[in-house]
Each structure stands twice: as C-alpha cells, then as structure tokens.
Motif scaffolding. Sequence first.
Motif, mmCIF file in Angstrom:
data_model
loop_
_atom_site.group_PDB
_atom_site.id
_atom_site.type_symbol
_atom_site.label_atom_id
_atom_site.label_comp_id
_atom_site.label_asym_id
_atom_site.label_seq_id
_atom_site.Cartn_x
_atom_site.Cartn_y
_atom_site.Cartn_z
ATOM 1 N N ARG A 152 -29.314 14.457 -6.630
ATOM 2 C CA ARG A 152 -29.901 14.801 -5.339
ATOM 3 C C ARG A 152 -29.817 13.632 -4.489
ATOM 4 O O ARG A 152 -29.849 14.039 -3.301
ATOM 5 C CB ARG A 152 -31.442 15.058 -5.696
ATOM 6 C CG ARG A 152 -32.062 15.521 -4.076
ATOM 7 C CD ARG A 152 -33.788 15.849 -4.706
ATOM 8 N NE ARG A 152 -34.313 16.182 -3.257
ATOM 9 C CZ ARG A 152 -35.427 15.775 -3.016
ATOM 10 N NH1 ARG A 152 -36.130 15.048 -3.891
ATOM 11 N NH2 ARG A 152 -36.185 16.144 -1.707
ATOM 12 N N MET A 193 -26.436 13.617 -3.242
ATOM 13 C CA MET A 193 -25.984 14.708 -2.313
ATOM 14 C C MET A 193 -26.806 14.269 -0.709
ATOM 15 O O MET A 193 -25.952 14.672 0.175
ATOM 16 C CB MET A 193 -26.372 15.993 -2.778
ATOM 17 C CG MET A 193 -25.611 16.458 -3.883
ATOM 18 S SD MET A 193 -23.702 16.610 -3.478
ATOM 19 C CE MET A 193 -23.741 18.013 -2.510
ATOM 20 N N ASN A 194 -27.670 13.843 -0.898
ATOM 21 C CA ASN A 194 -28.347 13.395 0.423
ATOM 22 C C ASN A 194 -27.714 12.077 0.965
ATOM 23 O O ASN A 194 -27.761 12.019 2.405
ATOM 24 C CB ASN A 194 -29.979 13.061 0.187
ATOM 25 C CG ASN A 194 -30.465 14.482 -0.098
ATOM 26 O OD1 ASN A 194 -30.150 15.363 0.276
ATOM 27 N ND2 ASN A 194 -31.599 14.481 -0.848
#
Length: 72
Positions: free
Chosen positions: A4, A7-8
């Motif tokens: 996460r 991806m961010n």
Amino acid sequence: MFLRLFMNYGLVAAIFVATALVAVLAYRLEGSPWRWPLVALVLAGFGTIAGIFWIRKYVDRQTKASEQRSQQ
C-alpha cells in the motif's frame, strides 16, 4: 502494508530520488553552463511532486463528495 505504501508513494519516491541526483550534479558543476538548466530540472521535479499531491487531494475530495451525494 508495504504494498500500500509503495503504491501510494512509490512514484513520489522515484521522482524525489531522481531530483536529488540531479541536484547533486548541479551542485558539483560549479561554473558550468549546464548548472542552471539542471537547477531548473530540480525545481520541475519538486513541482511534479507537489502536483501529484495536489491531484491526489483533489481526487480524494471528489470521491468523498460523490460518496456523500450517493448516501443522501
């Protein structure tokens, strides 16, 4: 969790690293005619990072407003 975060913030981190490398190169090129174009690239890199965060915040606001309208 790592996926996460990657991806961010993976794109932002990649742009930041490239910008930092160009900044070091610009710092080392004292007296070179290429110094100021490299400084401009560094500023463009920081502008790109700021633009990514601005777009992310804008999209989040639009999503939140759309969800609130659909709940009413």
